[in-house]
Design an enzyme around this catalytic site. Structure first.
Site, short mmCIF file in Angstrom:
data_model
loop_
_atom_site.label_atom_id
_atom_site.label_comp_id
_atom_site.label_asym_id
_atom_site.label_seq_id
_atom_site.Cartn_x
_atom_site.Cartn_y
_atom_site.Cartn_z
N LEU A 1 0.87 -1.48 -0.19
CA LEU A 1 0.10 -0.13 0.35
C LEU A 1 0.43 1.39 0.00
CD1 LEU A 1 -3.16 -1.33 2.03
CD2 LEU A 1 -2.65 -0.89 -0.09
N GLY A 2 1.46 0.67 -0.01
CA GLY A 2 2.59 2.38 -0.33
C GLY A 2 3.34 2.84 0.95
N SER A 3 3.32 2.45 2.11
CA SER A 3 4.22 2.61 3.42
C SER A 3 5.04 3.95 3.22
CB SER A 3 3.62 1.66 4.18
OG SER A 3 4.65 0.60 4.24
N ALA B 1 7.11 4.84 0.59
CA ALA B 1 6.98 6.06 -0.23
C ALA B 1 6.45 6.93 0.81
CB ALA B 1 6.22 5.44 -0.91
N ASP C 1 4.14 5.18 -6.60
CA ASP C 1 4.14 5.09 -5.00
C ASP C 1 4.08 6.56 -4.45
OD1 ASP C 1 3.61 2.37 -5.79
OD2 ASP C 1 4.83 2.07 -4.15
O1 PMV Z 1 3.12 -3.74 -5.10
P1 PMV Z 1 3.03 -3.16 -5.07
O2 PMV Z 1 1.89 -1.98 -4.42
O3 PMV Z 1 4.89 -1.81 -4.85
O4 PMV Z 1 2.92 -2.41 -6.74
C1 PMV Z 1 3.81 -3.17 -8.00
C2 PMV Z 1 3.23 -2.73 -8.96
C3 PMV Z 1 4.06 -3.37 -10.23
O5 PMV Z 1 3.70 -3.33 -11.53
C4 PMV Z 1 3.84 -4.93 -9.69
C5 PMV Z 1 5.43 -2.51 -10.22
C6 PMV Z 1 5.56 -1.54 -10.22
O6 PMV Z 1 7.04 -0.88 -10.34
O7 PMV Z 1 4.45 -1.00 -11.04
#
Ligand code: PMV
Length: 289
Positions: free
Chosen positions: A76-78, A80, A123
């Site tokens: 969920l981007g914590s 970032a 993110d």
């Molecule tokens: O797991 P998350 O929320 O960090 O998402 C990764 C998303 C991907 O498309 C798989 C990788 C990216 O860098 O965009």
């Protein structure tokens, strides 16, 4: 003393496909990370390579207190959010006068360094600016915000984004004739969904399709399948993996009246539910004494 906060994020559409230049849509969500920074001769702060890098990049010293509503390593981007909120609070406390774009870019540079090159600018951009964002290659465009009612379900199965991205890369090398059309289909579906962004019922169907395509790419997990099926059965318009998959989180788009029922169904399947909606603020000042 300055306190700033920054939101988490979900992918509505297009994760993994964005790595190959296809369009994707990410959205900031309400749970936040709050960071307080205070000038101090004897700084105390939590052990975090992200926070250490923030102070190094900004060239100052200070104490830090962090309060997070986001579970770490859940997709969920914590990290970032911690980085963006810390940089914003340092900027404020030390009157450095940097703009939001500078904070977002510096946060991305920090994530890239700490994560040894494997960071996505999505993110840090979404978390600094808030709202809904269309990602295509290196370009990012803010979309008009939609009041989407969502429930996030955390499988509590820890996953590695780097490993899942590598896995999809391997599939693409081994079976380009299979993997590439799936990635193309995800891109096409994202664009079609954008045309129906104001219609949650339709959007839910696109989410279901996106989920099936992610499973075809091999990033599913029994725990996320369970939560997705439970969310749909309890009244969600649609549900899918959000982020890298292989565990992590799912997102369900819901009618307002079904949100608590969907959350209950997720909890009954041993997931952790967050009832939420879009955050349009991005990095936000909370307090300055
Ligand atoms: O797991 P998350 O929320 O960090 O998402 C990764 C998303 C991907 O498309 C798989 C990788 C990216 O860098 O965009």
């Amino acid at each position: 003393m300055a306190t700033w906060s920054a939101p988490g994020k979900v992918f509505l559409f297009g994760e993994h496909a964005v790595v190959y230049g296809k369009p994707g849509v990410a959205m900031a969500i309400k749970p936040r990370v709050f960071v307080t920074v205070r000038k101090s001769r004897n700084p105390t702060r939590p052990k975090s390579p992200y926070i250490d890098e923030c102070f190094r990049m900004m060239g100052v010293r200070g104490s830090v207190y962090v309060h997070s509503q986001l579970q770490s390593s859940s997709g969920l981007g914590s990290s970032a959010a911690v980085t963006v909120a810390t940089l914003s609070a340092i900027n404020d406390e030390f009157n450095l006068g940097h703009a939001r774009e500078y904070i977002a870019e510096t946060a991305f540079a920090i994530e890239k360094k700490v994560q040894k090159g494997r960071a996505s600018p999505t993110d840090t951009y979404v978390c600094a600016n808030g709202g809904m964002v269309l990602i295509t290659g290196n370009s990012k465009r803010r979309l008009p915000p939609e009041n989407l009612q969502v429930v996030v379900g955390n499988t509590l199965v820890s996953h590695s984004t780097a490993k899942m991205v590598e896995q999809v890369g391997n599939l693409r090398r081994k079976h380009p004739e299979v993997a590439n059309p799936i990635l193309d289909a995800i891109g096409a579906l994202t664009l079609a969904a954008l045309h129906n962004i104001g219609n949650p019922k339709e959007l839910g169907q696109y989410m279901d399709m996106n989920h099936a395509l992610l499973e075809a790419l091999g990033v599913g997990h029994p725990a996320s399948s369970k939560l997705v099926l439970a969310a749909r059965a309890s009244g969600a318009y649609g549900a899918k993996i959000t982020g890298a998959g292989g565990g992590g989180c799912i997102i369900a788009l819901c009618p307002r009246r079904a949100k608590s029922r969907v959350a209950g169904a997720i909890e009954a399947c041993e997931g952790r539910a967050i009832i939420t909606t879009i955050d349009t603020d991005g990095a936000r000042k909370e307090k300055h004494d």
